[in-house]
Structures are given as C-alpha cells and as structure tokens.
Write an enzyme that holds these catalytic residues in place. Structure first.
Site, PDB file in Angstrom:
ATOM      1  N   ALA A  41      39.700  48.853  57.685  1.00  0.00           N
ATOM      2  CA  ALA A  41      40.438  47.611  57.449  1.00  0.00           C
ATOM      3  C   ALA A  41      40.321  47.130  56.008  1.00  0.00           C
ATOM      4  O   ALA A  41      40.738  46.024  55.681  1.00  0.00           O
ATOM      5  CB  ALA A  41      39.940  46.524  58.397  1.00  0.00           C
ATOM      6  N   CYS A  42      39.748  47.974  55.149  1.00  0.00           N
ATOM      7  CA  CYS A  42      39.555  47.586  53.747  1.00  0.00           C
ATOM      8  C   CYS A  42      40.545  48.337  52.862  1.00  0.00           C
ATOM      9  O   CYS A  42      40.697  49.554  52.974  1.00  0.00           O
ATOM     10  CB  CYS A  42      38.128  47.895  53.303  1.00  0.00           C
ATOM     11  SG  CYS A  42      37.751  47.292  51.649  1.00  0.00           S
ATOM     12  N   ILE A  43      41.220  47.608  51.993  1.00  0.00           N
ATOM     13  CA  ILE A  43      42.204  48.244  51.105  1.00  0.00           C
ATOM     14  C   ILE A  43      41.828  48.042  49.636  1.00  0.00           C
ATOM     15  O   ILE A  43      42.677  48.089  48.755  1.00  0.00           O
ATOM     16  CB  ILE A  43      43.622  47.714  51.380  1.00  0.00           C
ATOM     17  CG1 ILE A  43      43.668  46.183  51.310  1.00  0.00           C
ATOM     18  CG2 ILE A  43      44.122  48.210  52.729  1.00  0.00           C
ATOM     19  CD1 ILE A  43      45.069  45.608  51.454  1.00  0.00           C
ATOM     20  N   THR A  44      40.526  47.839  49.386  1.00  0.00           N
ATOM     21  CA  THR A  44      40.049  47.692  48.008  1.00  0.00           C
ATOM     22  C   THR A  44      40.489  48.869  47.142  1.00  0.00           C
ATOM     23  O   THR A  44      40.938  48.700  46.007  1.00  0.00           O
ATOM     24  CB  THR A  44      38.513  47.573  47.988  1.00  0.00           C
ATOM     25  OG1 THR A  44      38.129  46.385  48.682  1.00  0.00           O
ATOM     26  CG2 THR A  44      37.988  47.516  46.566  1.00  0.00           C
TER      27      THR A  44
END
EC number: 1.7.1.7
Length: 330
Positions: free
Chosen positions: A179-182
């Site tokens: 769920a991380c789009i860093t």
C-alpha cells in the site's frame, strides 16, 4: 559516496534457500520462538502498525497469545489510556511515536504519570534523520527501560547512526509495502531490492533488525530471517481478517476489507502529498488461522534448514535465480 551499492540487487522472488540434511522427525518439533527485547514471542512476525491492520482489541489478543504487536500512532490521544488498559490486564504495552514537537510533551507526560511502555517504536517514513536521532536520545534519557525501535531506514549508515544514538532495534524498509507508493512518488526506496537492503544492513547491525515491507508469501518470512531479520513486519497479508480494522465490502458476491497505507488520503483525512494508497484485500477469516499457518510454514522451513530452531535458517546457502521463482509456473 558509499560503495555498499555495488552489490547485486535482489528481492524475495529472486531468492531460493538451499535445503540442508534434516534432523527432526516432524515439523512440529521445530521451535519458531524468538526473543525480542525482554520477551519471547511465538513467531518472528508482527502486524504492521497501520490503522487498517491493528487496533486495541487485536493488540490485546496478540499480547495474550504471545505475539508481538506495535500499536499505530494515528490516534495520539488514545495512547495513554491504551497503555493503562494493557497494564491493567497484565499485558505489555507497545506504542508508536512520531517526531513532532508534541511527541516530546507526550514522552514527558508518560514520565509524569509513571507510565513505562515496554516497547516504543519511532515510526517515520524516512528514519535516517537528525530529528529521529534527537527523538531516540530523548526517549532513552526519559524512559531508559523501554525497548526502542527506530525506523524506517535503508542503509548501513542509517543502522549505525540509529544504533549509536541509542535505538535497541532498527526497522528496514522504505516503500516496499503493497500500500506504499513512495518509490513511485519520490523515486527513492527499497522497492524491488528490499531483501538485498536487509542483507546489507545486517552486515553492520549489532542489534535486532525488523524487516518491514514487501512480504507476499509465508516463505518470505524465512528468507527475511536468513538475511538478518529478528522480526518481520507484515501489512497486507495480515489485513482483511475478521479481527482487522476496516469496513467489510461485498462486490459481485465476494467479500473484501479496506486496507490503506499510513501516508494515504484515508489516513491523513484529506488530500495532501500522499505516499500511500487505499485498496481492497480479500476477506481472510480469523487472523488466528493465518498466524498458525505462518508458524507451521516456518516450522517446515526450519526442517528444510536442517535445524530445530529459528537461527538454523540463518546458516543455509541460497541462490539468486536468473528469473523470479514464479516464472516456472507460467
């Protein structure tokens, strides 16, 4: 410029561990327990300290059943009542803090009320920071007996600096989570080479490491242990359960639950410059069954490693496959 990055980059799907001669009759004889801080837990797995993964009710169940947990920091006003509640139940308290000025006041309030959480996690997306180091020193001065984890980081330099500042453990992983789009928003992170980053950090670490992010299969837990993790933080695979926070949603006869990143619009409450996303994960039933399956698969991994205990996995050889391990299934 560091020369650490001349090494080959690889991730979970690129690695296969090599079996050793087995010495146990059944996987039931394998011991998956791990000591972390002053306590021993059933397995080296901790649900991510995300609002869509952990809440106080689940924290109670995990602590009662000898699993490690870290409560999220997104309802700061509830942290003191949470610590009191856990201690009244005779359970350990494990909380998260950030690095805002108000967090120093929070630490002071804990001292004032003589509240001593057994575990504290400094939860920052970019943990290799002068402000994280400042917070580490402050917490260790005020609450020296709390086991302090700091993160998240990606490099050996960060491990050294956070350990030297007083951190009892460091959390490795910048943006590899589902769920991380860093990595997409900033161009930075350990997405695609999380396991290599863990290996690199473990070579300089003198204290425990938590591998955080990128876990997609139960076998990835064993791979994390092989490359230096004492604990493995898991988000999406431990979301979507009966006990998980988040709304139940039915689509075309299928059941899902909401799951979102800690820097998403959902968590922030309004659109800001977000580095997380919201998604739906399949409803998975009880988390008890998922954790039991993780333990059984880890017991099998210990058997394949030719040992009886978790540390035996750290001694096995491995291969970096030319194409990822799923290509043979196509």
């Amino acid at each position: 410029m560091s020369n650490y990055f001349s090494m080959e980059a690889f991730d979970y799907d690129d690695i296969q561990l090599i079996p050793n001669k087995g010495i146990i009759k059944s996987r039931r004889d394998a011991d998956t327990s791990v000591k972390f801080g002053n306590r021993t837990f059933k397995i080296p797995v901790v649900p991510a300290n995300m609002e869509s993964v952990i809440d106080d009710k689940l924290a109670v169940w995990l602590a009662e059943n000898d699993y490690y947990y870290v409560m999220h920091r997104f309802e700061p006003e509830k942290r003191i009542p949470f610590i009191k509640m856990m201690h009244e139940k005779g359970l350990f308290a494990s909380i998260s803090v950030g690095i805002k000025d108000s967090e120093y006041d929070f630490i002071d309030e804990l001292v004032k009320q003589n509240l001593k959480p057994e575990y504290i996690t400094i939860d920052v997306a970019h943990g290799h920071s002068v402000y994280v180091i400042k917070m580490i020193k402050y917490i260790k001065e005020k609450l020296p007996n709390s086991f302090l984890t700091a993160g998240n980081i990606a490099t050996p330099e960060a491990v050294r600096e956070l350990e030297n500042a007083g951190a009892d453990a460091t959390k490795v992983g910048v943006g590899p989570g589902k769920a991380c789009i860093t990595k997409l928003k900033t161009g930075f992170g350990t997405g695609g080479w999380q396991l290599a980053a863990l290996r690199m950090c473990s070579k300089v670490a003198s204290k425990p490491l938590i591998a955080d992010g990128g876990i997609r299969h139960n076998g990835d837990i064993a791979k994390s242990v092989r490359f230096g993790a004492s604990m493995v933080m898991i988000g999406s695979m431990l979301a979507g359960h009966e006990e998980s926070p988040g709304n139940v949603i039915k689509i075309d006869g299928k059941t899902f639950k909401q799951y979102w990143g800690s820097a998403s619009e959902v968590q922030k409450g309004a659109y800001k410059n977000v580095e997380g996303k919201q998604m739906l994960v399949p409803y998975r039933g009880s988390i008890k069954d998922t954790l039991r399956e993780m333990q059984e698969d880890l017991q099998s991994a210990i058997s394949y490693a030719g040992g009886r205990e978790l540390n035996s996995i750290k001694l096995v050889d491995y291969v970096i496959v030319k194409d990822n391990i799923f290509d043979g299934d196509k």
